[in-house]
Design an enzyme around this catalytic site. Structure first.
Site, PDB file in Angstrom:
ATOM      1  N   HIS A 176       3.140   3.204  -8.917  1.00  0.00           N
ATOM      2  CA  HIS A 176       2.997   1.752  -9.125  1.00  0.00           C
ATOM      3  C   HIS A 176       4.253   1.185  -9.791  1.00  0.00           C
ATOM      4  CE1 HIS A 176      -1.019   2.084  -7.732  1.00  0.00           C
ATOM      5  NE2 HIS A 176      -1.509   2.688  -8.802  1.00  0.00           N
ATOM      6  N   ARG A 233       1.560  -5.000   6.267  1.00  0.00           N
ATOM      7  CA  ARG A 233       0.872  -3.971   5.481  1.00  0.00           C
ATOM      8  C   ARG A 233       1.722  -2.720   5.528  1.00  0.00           C
ATOM      9  NH1 ARG A 233      -5.282  -2.602   4.220  1.00  0.00           N
ATOM     10  NH2 ARG A 233      -4.862  -0.829   2.889  1.00  0.00           N
ATOM     11  N   ASP A 241       0.838  -1.202   0.000  1.00  0.00           N
ATOM     12  CA  ASP A 241       0.000   0.000   0.000  1.00  0.00           C
ATOM     13  C   ASP A 241       0.873   1.252   0.000  1.00  0.00           C
ATOM     14  OD1 ASP A 241      -2.302   1.488   0.034  1.00  0.00           O
ATOM     15  OD2 ASP A 241      -2.740   1.147   2.157  1.00  0.00           O
ATOM     16  N   ARG A 294       0.333   7.584  -2.653  1.00  0.00           N
ATOM     17  CA  ARG A 294       0.857   8.653  -1.793  1.00  0.00           C
ATOM     18  C   ARG A 294       2.328   8.949  -2.105  1.00  0.00           C
ATOM     19  NH1 ARG A 294      -1.241   5.806   3.336  1.00  0.00           N
ATOM     20  NH2 ARG A 294      -1.793   4.345   1.697  1.00  0.00           N
ATOM     21  N   TRP A 295       3.076   7.888  -2.398  1.00  0.00           N
ATOM     22  CA  TRP A 295       4.490   8.064  -2.752  1.00  0.00           C
ATOM     23  C   TRP A 295       4.602   8.976  -3.975  1.00  0.00           C
ATOM     24  CZ3 TRP A 295       7.723   7.276  -6.864  1.00  0.00           C
ATOM     25  CH2 TRP A 295       9.100   7.140  -6.594  1.00  0.00           C
ATOM     26  N   LEU A 304      10.633 -21.025  -4.149  1.00  0.00           N
ATOM     27  CA  LEU A 304       9.686 -20.088  -3.521  1.00  0.00           C
ATOM     28  C   LEU A 304       8.389 -20.123  -4.319  1.00  0.00           C
ATOM     29  CD1 LEU A 304       9.267 -17.502  -1.541  1.00  0.00           C
ATOM     30  CD2 LEU A 304       9.727 -16.168  -3.595  1.00  0.00           C
ATOM     31  N   TRP A 325     -10.948  -2.505  -9.562  1.00  0.00           N
ATOM     32  CA  TRP A 325     -11.520  -2.314 -10.913  1.00  0.00           C
ATOM     33  C   TRP A 325     -12.274  -0.995 -10.987  1.00  0.00           C
ATOM     34  CZ3 TRP A 325      -9.603  -5.084 -14.638  1.00  0.00           C
ATOM     35  CH2 TRP A 325      -9.263  -6.434 -14.465  1.00  0.00           C
TER      36      TRP A 325
HETATM   37  C1  FPP Z   1      -1.622   0.166  -3.456  1.00  0.00           C
HETATM   38  O1  FPP Z   1      -1.227   1.517  -3.493  1.00  0.00           O
HETATM   39  C2  FPP Z   1      -1.064  -0.590  -4.557  1.00  0.00           C
HETATM   40  C3  FPP Z   1      -1.779  -1.105  -5.611  1.00  0.00           C
HETATM   41  C4  FPP Z   1      -3.227  -0.943  -5.748  1.00  0.00           C
HETATM   42  C5  FPP Z   1      -1.115  -1.814  -6.709  1.00  0.00           C
HETATM   43  C6  FPP Z   1       0.045  -2.674  -6.374  1.00  0.00           C
HETATM   44  C7  FPP Z   1       0.859  -2.850  -7.597  1.00  0.00           C
HETATM   45  C8  FPP Z   1       2.204  -2.890  -7.659  1.00  0.00           C
HETATM   46  C9  FPP Z   1       3.056  -2.865  -6.473  1.00  0.00           C
HETATM   47  C10 FPP Z   1       2.942  -2.901  -8.979  1.00  0.00           C
HETATM   48  C11 FPP Z   1       2.660  -4.060  -9.832  1.00  0.00           C
HETATM   49  C12 FPP Z   1       3.056  -5.329  -9.227  1.00  0.00           C
HETATM   50  C13 FPP Z   1       3.026  -6.483  -9.905  1.00  0.00           C
HETATM   51  C14 FPP Z   1       3.379  -7.744  -9.229  1.00  0.00           C
HETATM   52  C15 FPP Z   1       2.640  -6.526 -11.305  1.00  0.00           C
HETATM   53  P1  FPP Z   1      -2.352   2.633  -3.608  1.00  0.00           P
HETATM   54  O2  FPP Z   1      -2.482   2.997  -5.039  1.00  0.00           O
HETATM   55  O3  FPP Z   1      -3.607   2.159  -2.956  1.00  0.00           O
HETATM   56  O4  FPP Z   1      -1.663   3.785  -2.800  1.00  0.00           O
HETATM   57  P2  FPP Z   1      -2.398   4.935  -1.965  1.00  0.00           P
HETATM   58  O5  FPP Z   1      -3.169   4.255  -0.872  1.00  0.00           O
HETATM   59  O6  FPP Z   1      -1.256   5.758  -1.456  1.00  0.00           O
HETATM   60  O7  FPP Z   1      -3.278   5.683  -2.927  1.00  0.00           O
END
Ligand code: FPP
Length: 248
Positions: A43, A194, A26, A30-31, A137, A75
């Site tokens: 992402h 988390r 998560d 924000r990053w 793994l 989605w």
């Molecule tokens: C949550 O951050 C992250 C996601 C919804 C996507 C996770 C995807 C990846 C780490 C990259 C792709 C990985 C693979 C294995 C293909 P958020 O967008 O909810 O962050 P926020 O809460 O700060 O808005």
């Protein structure tokens, strides 16, 4: 030796390695916002963290790593972000499949995979077939996944078996349900991490997390790497797991 190597050395002496580590990744959004960048860039950096925790898990001797990559609820994000995540998924498989295979990683995708666009569905099926024989793994990637939907699906499969006379109602027990979850054959997670400080389960592995130790890291996912994984394992090793019992 870097800080992460020191931490790994500590992990090795301090106690048992968790067999199964699950992570809710998560904080990508924000990053990116902190850097005034578009969310998909967050992402993309998150993908690097995936690579690091896979390598770090192999080095530590973790058997199963489960990553929550895309929820059923995701989605509903803006179409541009969904398509950016889908492109990243395909890119990740294209770039990493061979190396994952060489590292001995068995890649398994879990969730409602029928909802994936054809290109992603094809890539997912190919990497699963390519790596199916690996044993170092198990990398469980949860995509289009929701735990309640997984439980409803298991209940429906049980109902079908009962209706068809393959299963008697009094044979419906915990093992019968667990064997109809996507995670069939995996030990339950020992440790759930988390990132980004949020203290929620967010519809992830509700059944499987019954006795899992929780570690909430304040670090945003794109900044999470080897050292942070080993810190989480050290925290896990300091816990006393009782599974509802008392200690002797
Ligand atoms: C949550 O951050 C992250 C996601 C919804 C996507 C996770 C995807 C990846 C780490 C990259 C792709 C990985 C693979 C294995 C293909 P958020 O967008 O909810 O962050 P926020 O809460 O700060 O808005």
């Amino acid at each position: 030796m870097g800080a992460a190597d020191d931490l790994l050395a500590q992990v090795r002496v301090q106690g048992a390695i968790p067999r199964h580590v699950a992570i809710i990744m998560d904080g990508n959004g924000r990053w990116a916002r902190e850097r005034r960048l578009p969310r998909p860039i967050g992402h993309r950096h998150g993908m690097k963290s995936v690579r690091e925790v896979v390598e770090a898990s192999i080095a530590a001797g973790v058997e199963v790593l489960s990553l929550f990559a895309f929820s059923q609820e995701n989605w509903q994000r803006p179409a541009g972000e969904v398509s950016a995540l889908m492109s990243l998924l395909e890119e990740y498989i294209q770039k990493e499949a061979r190396e994952l295979d060489e590292q001995g990683v068995r890649v398994v995708f879990l969730g409602d995979l029928d909802r994936l666009p054809a290109a992603q569905r094809g890539a997912v099926d190919r990497v699963m077939a390519l790596t199916a024989h690996n044993t170092k793994l198990v990398l469980n990637l949860f995509i289009s996944y929701g735990s309640r939907a997984e439980l409803v699906r298991a209940a429906r499969l049980i109902a079908e078996d009962v209706a068809a006379g393959r299963l008697a109602p009094d044979q419906v027990d915990e093992a019968a349900l667990a064997s109809r979850l996507f995670t069939v054959g995996c030990p339950d997670p020992d440790l759930l991490i988390r990132t980004s400080g949020e203290m929620r389960i967010s519809n992830f592995l509700l059944w499987q997390l019954a006795y899992t130790e929780l570690h909430i890291s304040p670090v945003l996912w794109p900044d999470f790497g080897r050292a942070e994984l080993y810190e989480a394992i050290l925290d896990y090793q300091s816990r006393e797991r009782r599974f509802g019992r008392v200690t002797a």
